[in-house]
Design an enzyme around this catalytic site. Sequence first.
Site, PDB file in Angstrom:
ATOM      1  N   ASP A  16       0.832  -1.210   0.000  1.00 29.21           N
ATOM      2  CA  ASP A  16       0.000   0.000   0.000  1.00 29.21           C
ATOM      3  C   ASP A  16       0.866   1.261   0.000  1.00 29.21           C
ATOM      4  O   ASP A  16       2.001   1.247   0.486  1.00 29.21           O
ATOM      5  CB  ASP A  16      -0.917  -0.020   1.229  1.00 29.21           C
ATOM      6  CG  ASP A  16      -2.083   0.947   1.089  1.00 29.21           C
ATOM      7  OD1 ASP A  16      -2.421   1.308  -0.054  1.00 29.21           O
ATOM      8  OD2 ASP A  16      -2.654   1.343   2.126  1.00 29.21           O
ATOM      9  N   HIS A  33       2.247   3.562  -8.920  1.00 27.33           N
ATOM     10  CA  HIS A  33       2.059   2.141  -9.257  1.00 27.33           C
ATOM     11  C   HIS A  33       3.256   1.644 -10.075  1.00 27.33           C
ATOM     12  O   HIS A  33       3.737   0.533  -9.881  1.00 27.33           O
ATOM     13  CB  HIS A  33       0.759   1.940 -10.034  1.00 27.33           C
ATOM     14  CG  HIS A  33      -0.470   2.303  -9.239  1.00 27.33           C
ATOM     15  ND1 HIS A  33      -0.679   1.857  -7.959  1.00 27.33           N
ATOM     16  CD2 HIS A  33      -1.543   3.091  -9.540  1.00 27.33           C
ATOM     17  CE1 HIS A  33      -1.835   2.342  -7.496  1.00 27.33           C
ATOM     18  NE2 HIS A  33      -2.361   3.108  -8.440  1.00 27.33           N
ATOM     19  N   LEU A 127      11.325 -19.879  -4.824  1.00 26.67           N
ATOM     20  CA  LEU A 127      10.261 -19.094  -4.180  1.00 26.67           C
ATOM     21  C   LEU A 127       8.897 -19.345  -4.822  1.00 26.67           C
ATOM     22  O   LEU A 127       8.775 -19.320  -6.049  1.00 26.67           O
ATOM     23  CB  LEU A 127      10.601 -17.595  -4.318  1.00 26.67           C
ATOM     24  CG  LEU A 127       9.596 -16.611  -3.733  1.00 26.67           C
ATOM     25  CD1 LEU A 127       9.636 -16.642  -2.205  1.00 26.67           C
ATOM     26  CD2 LEU A 127       9.878 -15.194  -4.243  1.00 26.67           C
TER      27      LEU A 127
HETATM   28  C1  IPE Z   1      -5.314  -2.683  -0.157  1.00 26.21           C
HETATM   29  O1  IPE Z   1      -5.057  -1.333  -0.294  1.00 26.21           O
HETATM   30  C2  IPE Z   1      -5.201  -3.377  -1.474  1.00 26.21           C
HETATM   31  C3  IPE Z   1      -3.867  -3.409  -2.082  1.00 26.21           C
HETATM   32  C4  IPE Z   1      -2.781  -2.925  -1.562  1.00 26.21           C
HETATM   33  C5  IPE Z   1      -3.793  -4.047  -3.357  1.00 26.21           C
HETATM   34  P1  IPE Z   1      -6.232  -0.250  -0.389  1.00 26.21           P
HETATM   35  O2  IPE Z   1      -5.589   1.060  -0.521  1.00 26.21           O
HETATM   36  O3  IPE Z   1      -7.179  -0.645  -1.474  1.00 26.21           O
HETATM   37  O4  IPE Z   1      -6.972  -0.434   0.997  1.00 26.21           O
HETATM   38  P2  IPE Z   1      -7.880   0.582   1.812  1.00 26.21           P
HETATM   39  O5  IPE Z   1      -8.957   1.063   0.872  1.00 26.21           O
HETATM   40  O6  IPE Z   1      -6.996   1.687   2.267  1.00 26.21           O
HETATM   41  O7  IPE Z   1      -8.401  -0.235   2.956  1.00 26.21           O
HETATM   42  C1  IPE Z   2      -1.697   0.259  -3.325  1.00 26.79           C
HETATM   43  O1  IPE Z   2      -1.461   1.615  -3.320  1.00 26.79           O
HETATM   44  C2  IPE Z   2      -1.925  -0.285  -4.708  1.00 26.79           C
HETATM   45  C3  IPE Z   2      -3.317  -0.648  -4.986  1.00 26.79           C
HETATM   46  C4  IPE Z   2      -4.273  -0.633  -4.121  1.00 26.79           C
HETATM   47  C5  IPE Z   2      -3.619  -1.063  -6.336  1.00 26.79           C
HETATM   48  P1  IPE Z   2      -2.647   2.667  -3.303  1.00 26.79           P
HETATM   49  O2  IPE Z   2      -3.007   2.990  -4.718  1.00 26.79           O
HETATM   50  O3  IPE Z   2      -3.778   2.207  -2.463  1.00 26.79           O
HETATM   51  O4  IPE Z   2      -1.914   3.887  -2.652  1.00 26.79           O
HETATM   52  P2  IPE Z   2      -2.532   4.886  -1.581  1.00 26.79           P
HETATM   53  O5  IPE Z   2      -2.991   4.081  -0.415  1.00 26.79           O
HETATM   54  O6  IPE Z   2      -3.667   5.599  -2.255  1.00 26.79           O
HETATM   55  O7  IPE Z   2      -1.404   5.793  -1.256  1.00 26.79           O
HETATM   56 MG    MG Z   3      -4.157   2.405  -0.477  1.00 24.41          MG
END
Ligand code: IPE
Ligand code: IPE
Ligand code: MG
Length: 251
Positions: A16, A33, A127
């Site tokens: 995240d 990303h 792995l």
């Molecule tokens: C969880 O992150 C999913 C991934 C990292 C792929 P999110 O950013 O979607 O989660 P919430 O919405 O903060 O709970």
């Molecule tokens: C995690 O990073 C990747 C996905 C959920 C696809 P985020 O896109 O949720 O990044 P933040 O949490 O908004 O910073």
């Molecule tokens: Mg996120």
Amino acid sequence: MQSKSESGLHVAIIMDGNGRWATRRGLPRVAGHRAGVAAVRRIVEHAPELSVFVLTLHAFSSDNWARPAQEVQSIFWIIRAFLRLECDRLRQQGVHLEVIGRRDRIPAPLLREIERTESATANGHGLKLRIAIDYSSRTAIADAAVAATNDPNLNRPLTSEHMRTILAHALKSNCGDVDLLIRTGGEQRLSDFLLWESAYAELAFTDRMWPDFAESDLASALSDFNHRERRFGGIPAASVQPISILSRRTR
Ligand code: IPE
Ligand code: IPE
Ligand code: MG
């Protein structure tokens, strides 16, 4: 204390913080990303030398469909490019890749790349890399329960104990329970990730945004993990009293 597995640990990571990483730099979220891919490469490369045997990475949750279509498309495009560019390297590293999650909503070009990489790495004995795409743990549990209920070969009525065994088998697909679950990006929640498999996982939350996550961060999370005492409902070995003491006290 290490895991019950002889061969190594099952580490799961909620990757995240990509969006915030980019926004803080004045970049579009998609740049985060893209930067996250380099972190995946780093962690996959170094995980085996840190005794990680199974690595489950959360890349796209079923709830992430709620994001703008353009961001969703970009994420799928980035995952597809990663698989296409990394397939040979993954094979050379002995990685066995498996994607978990729903497949019926994944765009055809990405699905083809997933299937191609899975079959190209199927003989990898190093792995085990699992990438969660369009993944919801609740859906995975519900799907496994429905499949069990509809299986005409199973003895009726299904007992709770029997259902537990079936679900454990269906969900873990021989990867064992999660030993250590790491979430980057500062949030302290599971966001519907590996709920069953993490029943006794040690949890590690870090403020590091995923694109900045380095092998040293993984090493330090594992070092912390190795100092934790996992009791699985029991009591510390040092606290087990000899029977003679117990019987004297209860007399
Ligand atoms: C969880 O992150 C999913 C991934 C990292 C792929 P999110 O950013 O979607 O989660 P919430 O919405 O903060 O709970
Ligand atoms: C995690 O990073 C990747 C996905 C959920 C696809 P985020 O896109 O949720 O990044 P933040 O949490 O908004 O910073
Ligand atoms: Mg996120």
